[in-house]
Scaffold this motif. Sequence first.
Motif, PDB file in Angstrom:
ATOM      1  N   LEU A 271      -0.419  -8.036  -5.216  1.00  0.00           N
ATOM      2  CA  LEU A 271      -1.100  -6.872  -5.317  1.00  0.00           C
ATOM      3  C   LEU A 271      -0.715  -5.730  -4.701  1.00  0.00           C
ATOM      4  CD1 LEU A 271      -4.441  -8.970  -4.199  1.00  0.00           C
ATOM      5  CD2 LEU A 271      -3.555  -8.069  -6.655  1.00  0.00           C
ATOM      6  N   PHE A 272      -1.185  -4.560  -5.306  1.00  0.00           N
ATOM      7  CA  PHE A 272      -0.617  -3.113  -4.785  1.00  0.00           C
ATOM      8  C   PHE A 272      -1.988  -2.075  -4.802  1.00  0.00           C
ATOM      9  CE2 PHE A 272       2.608  -5.502  -7.150  1.00  0.00           C
ATOM     10  CZ  PHE A 272       3.760  -4.944  -6.227  1.00  0.00           C
ATOM     11  N   ALA A 273      -1.542  -1.160  -3.817  1.00  0.00           N
ATOM     12  CA  ALA A 273      -2.690   0.016  -3.745  1.00  0.00           C
ATOM     13  C   ALA A 273      -2.115   0.960  -3.935  1.00  0.00           C
ATOM     14  CB  ALA A 273      -3.592  -0.303  -2.593  1.00  0.00           C
ATOM     15  N   ASP A 274      -2.746   2.050  -4.481  1.00  0.00           N
ATOM     16  CA  ASP A 274      -2.136   3.332  -4.610  1.00  0.00           C
ATOM     17  C   ASP A 274      -3.474   4.223  -3.633  1.00  0.00           C
ATOM     18  OD1 ASP A 274      -1.760   6.146  -5.302  1.00  0.00           O
ATOM     19  OD2 ASP A 274      -0.633   5.729  -6.923  1.00  0.00           O
ATOM     20  N   CYS A 275      -3.111   4.489  -2.558  1.00  0.00           N
ATOM     21  CA  CYS A 275      -3.702   5.428  -1.752  1.00  0.00           C
ATOM     22  C   CYS A 275      -3.043   6.650  -1.532  1.00  0.00           C
ATOM     23  CB  CYS A 275      -3.903   4.607  -0.408  1.00  0.00           C
ATOM     24  SG  CYS A 275      -4.851   2.952  -0.576  1.00  0.00           S
ATOM     25  N   SER A 276      -2.256   7.317  -2.322  1.00  0.00           N
ATOM     26  CA  SER A 276      -1.403   8.408  -1.979  1.00  0.00           C
ATOM     27  C   SER A 276      -1.856   9.629  -2.406  1.00  0.00           C
ATOM     28  CB  SER A 276       0.009   8.214  -2.805  1.00  0.00           C
ATOM     29  OG  SER A 276      -0.458   8.280  -4.275  1.00  0.00           O
ATOM     30  N   GLY A 277      -3.085   9.798  -2.884  1.00  0.00           N
ATOM     31  CA  GLY A 277      -3.762  11.041  -3.035  1.00  0.00           C
ATOM     32  C   GLY A 277      -3.454  11.380  -4.546  1.00  0.00           C
ATOM     33  N   ASP A 278      -2.315  11.620  -4.715  1.00  0.00           N
ATOM     34  CA  ASP A 278      -1.648  12.229  -6.001  1.00  0.00           C
ATOM     35  C   ASP A 278      -1.404  11.152  -6.885  1.00  0.00           C
ATOM     36  OD1 ASP A 278      -1.721  14.860  -5.576  1.00  0.00           O
ATOM     37  OD2 ASP A 278       0.223  15.078  -4.645  1.00  0.00           O
TER      38      ASP A 278
ATOM     39  N   GLY B 249      -3.604  -4.556 -14.070  1.00  0.00           N
ATOM     40  CA  GLY B 249      -4.455  -5.797 -13.473  1.00  0.00           C
ATOM     41  C   GLY B 249      -4.496  -5.932 -12.129  1.00  0.00           C
ATOM     42  N   ASN B 250      -3.385  -5.444 -11.438  1.00  0.00           N
ATOM     43  CA  ASN B 250      -3.148  -5.812  -9.714  1.00  0.00           C
ATOM     44  C   ASN B 250      -3.129  -4.626  -8.987  1.00  0.00           C
ATOM     45  OD1 ASN B 250      -0.735  -5.207 -10.953  1.00  0.00           O
ATOM     46  ND2 ASN B 250       0.342  -6.762  -9.609  1.00  0.00           N
ATOM     47  N   LEU B 251      -3.757  -3.331  -9.426  1.00  0.00           N
ATOM     48  CA  LEU B 251      -3.708  -2.071  -8.868  1.00  0.00           C
ATOM     49  C   LEU B 251      -5.240  -1.835  -8.404  1.00  0.00           C
ATOM     50  CD1 LEU B 251      -2.149   0.261  -8.068  1.00  0.00           C
ATOM     51  CD2 LEU B 251      -2.666   1.431 -10.179  1.00  0.00           C
ATOM     52  N   PHE B 252      -5.254  -1.740  -7.116  1.00  0.00           N
ATOM     53  CA  PHE B 252      -6.573  -0.945  -6.563  1.00  0.00           C
ATOM     54  C   PHE B 252      -5.959   0.500  -6.136  1.00  0.00           C
ATOM     55  CE2 PHE B 252      -6.727  -5.491  -4.874  1.00  0.00           C
ATOM     56  CZ  PHE B 252      -7.976  -5.725  -4.954  1.00  0.00           C
ATOM     57  N   PHE B 253      -7.089   1.361  -5.914  1.00  0.00           N
ATOM     58  CA  PHE B 253      -6.817   2.568  -5.360  1.00  0.00           C
ATOM     59  C   PHE B 253      -8.004   2.760  -4.523  1.00  0.00           C
ATOM     60  CE2 PHE B 253      -9.120   3.471  -9.310  1.00  0.00           C
ATOM     61  CZ  PHE B 253      -8.387   3.077 -10.221  1.00  0.00           C
ATOM     62  N   ALA B 254      -7.930   3.804  -3.485  1.00  0.00           N
ATOM     63  CA  ALA B 254      -8.773   4.157  -2.547  1.00  0.00           C
ATOM     64  C   ALA B 254      -8.452   5.651  -2.101  1.00  0.00           C
ATOM     65  CB  ALA B 254      -9.084   3.250  -1.404  1.00  0.00           C
ATOM     66  N   GLY B 255      -9.410   6.496  -1.833  1.00  0.00           N
ATOM     67  CA  GLY B 255      -9.046   7.924  -1.555  1.00  0.00           C
ATOM     68  C   GLY B 255      -9.664   8.794  -2.570  1.00  0.00           C
ATOM     69  N   ARG B 256      -9.027   9.764  -2.628  1.00  0.00           N
ATOM     70  CA  ARG B 256      -9.642  11.039  -3.481  1.00  0.00           C
ATOM     71  C   ARG B 256      -9.209  10.708  -4.876  1.00  0.00           C
ATOM     72  NH1 ARG B 256      -5.113  14.558  -4.360  1.00  0.00           N
ATOM     73  NH2 ARG B 256      -3.504  14.509  -2.902  1.00  0.00           N
ATOM     74  N   ASN B 257      -8.312   9.589  -5.377  1.00  0.00           N
ATOM     75  CA  ASN B 257      -7.912   9.444  -6.540  1.00  0.00           C
ATOM     76  C   ASN B 257      -8.725   8.178  -7.154  1.00  0.00           C
ATOM     77  OD1 ASN B 257      -6.809   7.236  -5.123  1.00  0.00           O
ATOM     78  ND2 ASN B 257      -4.851   7.372  -5.595  1.00  0.00           N
TER      79      ASN B 257
ATOM     80  N   VAL C  71       0.793  -1.262  -0.148  1.00  0.00           N
ATOM     81  CA  VAL C  71      -0.018  -0.026   0.057  1.00  0.00           C
ATOM     82  C   VAL C  71       0.943   1.284  -0.010  1.00  0.00           C
ATOM     83  CG1 VAL C  71      -1.790   1.268   1.123  1.00  0.00           C
ATOM     84  CG2 VAL C  71      -1.714  -1.197   1.160  1.00  0.00           C
ATOM     85  N   VAL C  72       0.765   2.086  -0.889  1.00  0.00           N
ATOM     86  CA  VAL C  72       1.449   3.247  -0.938  1.00  0.00           C
ATOM     87  C   VAL C  72       0.612   4.535  -0.404  1.00  0.00           C
ATOM     88  CG1 VAL C  72       2.721   4.981  -2.561  1.00  0.00           C
ATOM     89  CG2 VAL C  72       3.045   2.513  -2.779  1.00  0.00           C
ATOM     90  N   GLY C  73       0.912   5.159   0.470  1.00  0.00           N
ATOM     91  CA  GLY C  73       0.038   6.254   1.050  1.00  0.00           C
ATOM     92  C   GLY C  73      -0.474   5.988   2.233  1.00  0.00           C
ATOM     93  N   GLY C  74      -0.163   6.513   3.348  1.00  0.00           N
ATOM     94  CA  GLY C  74      -0.580   6.402   4.672  1.00  0.00           C
ATOM     95  C   GLY C  74      -1.669   7.456   5.227  1.00  0.00           C
ATOM     96  N   GLY C  75      -2.474   7.895   4.365  1.00  0.00           N
ATOM     97  CA  GLY C  75      -3.713   8.516   5.055  1.00  0.00           C
ATOM     98  C   GLY C  75      -4.496   7.447   5.542  1.00  0.00           C
ATOM     99  N   LEU C  76      -5.926   8.285   5.788  1.00  0.00           N
ATOM    100  CA  LEU C  76      -6.724   7.227   6.206  1.00  0.00           C
ATOM    101  C   LEU C  76      -7.151   6.242   5.374  1.00  0.00           C
ATOM    102  CD1 LEU C  76      -9.340   9.459   8.151  1.00  0.00           C
ATOM    103  CD2 LEU C  76      -7.407   8.248   9.029  1.00  0.00           C
ATOM    104  N   ALA C  77      -7.423   6.202   4.134  1.00  0.00           N
ATOM    105  CA  ALA C  77      -7.701   5.229   3.013  1.00  0.00           C
ATOM    106  C   ALA C  77      -6.426   4.158   3.217  1.00  0.00           C
ATOM    107  CB  ALA C  77      -7.578   5.706   1.579  1.00  0.00           C
ATOM    108  N   GLY C  78      -5.240   4.515   3.216  1.00  0.00           N
ATOM    109  CA  GLY C  78      -3.976   3.571   3.305  1.00  0.00           C
ATOM    110  C   GLY C  78      -3.855   2.795   4.682  1.00  0.00           C
ATOM    111  N   VAL C  79      -4.293   3.446   5.735  1.00  0.00           N
ATOM    112  CA  VAL C  79      -4.094   2.955   7.014  1.00  0.00           C
ATOM    113  C   VAL C  79      -5.068   2.025   7.110  1.00  0.00           C
ATOM    114  CG1 VAL C  79      -4.516   3.258   9.518  1.00  0.00           C
ATOM    115  CG2 VAL C  79      -3.013   4.910   8.050  1.00  0.00           C
ATOM    116  N   CYS C  80      -6.671   2.178   6.397  1.00  0.00           N
ATOM    117  CA  CYS C  80      -7.498   1.438   6.687  1.00  0.00           C
ATOM    118  C   CYS C  80      -7.319   0.098   5.736  1.00  0.00           C
ATOM    119  CB  CYS C  80      -8.884   1.906   6.449  1.00  0.00           C
ATOM    120  SG  CYS C  80      -9.220   2.915   7.701  1.00  0.00           S
ATOM    121  N   ALA C  81      -6.872   0.527   4.622  1.00  0.00           N
ATOM    122  CA  ALA C  81      -6.530  -0.873   3.521  1.00  0.00           C
ATOM    123  C   ALA C  81      -5.375  -1.859   4.131  1.00  0.00           C
ATOM    124  CB  ALA C  81      -5.810  -0.094   2.499  1.00  0.00           C
TER     125      ALA C  81
END
Length: 600
Positions: free
Chosen positions: A147-154, A360-368, A12-22
């Motif tokens: 699996l990966f997640a972009d929760c970095s906002g930008d 194929g293996n990228l999630f995202f959560a947050g404002r992006n 998980v890239v990004g430690g805002g609330l979306a990344g922390v919860c993920a």
Amino acid sequence: MTHHDLHSDFVVVGGGLAGVCAAVAAARNGARVILVQDRSVLGGNASSEIRMHVVGADVHGRRPGARESGLIEEFRLEDACRNPQRSYAQWDLLLYEKVMAEPNVTLLLDTDCTGCAIETVDGLRCIRSVTAVRQSTEDTFTLHAPLFADCSGDGRLGVEAGAEFTMGREAKADFGEDLALDVADRHTLGSSIMFTARRHGTPQPFETPAWARPFDATAFRLRPIEGYDYGYWWLEWGGQHDTLKDNPAIRHELLRIALGVWGYVKNSGRYPESAPWALDWIGALPGKRESRRFLGPHVLTQQELQAGTVFPDTVAYGGWPLDLHPPEGIDAPNEPPCRHILLPHLYGIPLRALCSRNVGNLFFAGRNISATHVAFASTRVMATCAVMGQAIGTAAALGRNATDGPIAAHFTGAALQQLQQRLLRDDAFLPGIRHEDSADLARGARVTASSETALGPAAQVTDGWTRELRSDFGPWADGNTHRWESATLPATLTLTWTEPVQIAEIHLTFDSGFTRELTLSASEAANRRIIRGPQPELVRDFELLLDGVVVAQVAGNRLRKRVQRLPQAQHARELTLRVSATHGIDHARVFEIRVYSTAS
């Protein structure tokens, strides 16, 4: 530099609330997680670095009952009890504690994602590893996972991976949205720098810096100055520029604006009651509202939010208004600082809007996430981002052994049902979707109580819902309380089976006061509506008994969701919950009891 190769199930890239919860959701569901955060603290815009209060579907308490459950509720309840003084540093530490308490999480603070390795399989891009650097310790990392997640906002990871994205505001013709522009542009919502002030016993002068922006009364005709303790979300600017590449210039201008506004408050003579107030803190980082939005198999639109759409693959929900701001912010003094278009119902957020359509293996959560600018104006708020994070973290844990291919395509049929039911088990709320976990033994039990009210019959603890379904939630909501309410205290609730069953784990969901707002805010006005302490509806002290024998005793509970794992599974025909006290009200309230034969 020292190089490290790290392997996990989910990065998980990004430690805002979306990344922390993920990260926490994935870890609690058995996945090994690496969480990469480019700052020294977790929380993003909710952290002590920016100090924006967390809002969501309950619209600052104006939509009672819609408050987010799951992980974000756990964090808020703990914070209200442990941090009555409303310290943002304490909130930072709580989030840090929650992440560090998970043995399956490796946390990399002060670490930047700098790139990734991509492989193309059958025409679909897949991330094989992420590269990261921590300059403060002279370490570099290669992070491997399926699996990966972009929760970095930008969206730094998504961009490095070649994930398709958009920026700016669409035209009406693009998605048929009547709130969109006639002609598309690249403008976004602006950013804000917050400040706090403290009241002293004597007048506190303020010398406005020469480099601050000058203001006169015309700037505040549509932006009234109300209160001095926490200011002001409408100190917004920069959406007419590139909020990524121009961020240093935006930061400087926002500092000029914040200092200039405070100087006007203190020195214009229009606010004499501000005399004893002095600046206590001013943010060094802009709270950014918008930059990139990735494109998934589904793009959320204005019409879907206004219709309260519940999708087949709903894994999260929202309800904040469509909250549109002029990109120029305070430089648009003749426009209101925002337009709030209230939504009639809650809406679902589909998994297909939380994963990339070409990686194929990228999630995202947050404002992006995958949403139009108009829809994003609702989905962007942080409590909504948090429930998205819990959704993708749970999906990653359940799907970590999926073969190469679009991750959204994996979650169909039984796999999708498993994901939704796991989210419900972990206290998430999904509009229109009821708990139907066949492993829950409570569904086959007869439920009785020492007392009950007309609005709170005991049988409702196994009806599949964990909150009152107020009619304004949507056409699927029946208006019932969906909880047991005793008439008095102490009170007992008993589940009885015709034959003995094996019991290893008992889930209890209590009422934590969803009729009120609950968040950390530096605003005294907002805090008047909030109880900073244990919520009075919560069951405080209780016992669990199997066939009349006490197997668990809890004193001082302050959480909504409790999972009691027995040291050893036992067989019994009868399970009793005995409630002796709450944190304030004179009766017990329980939304749900689940019983499992094996521990999770």
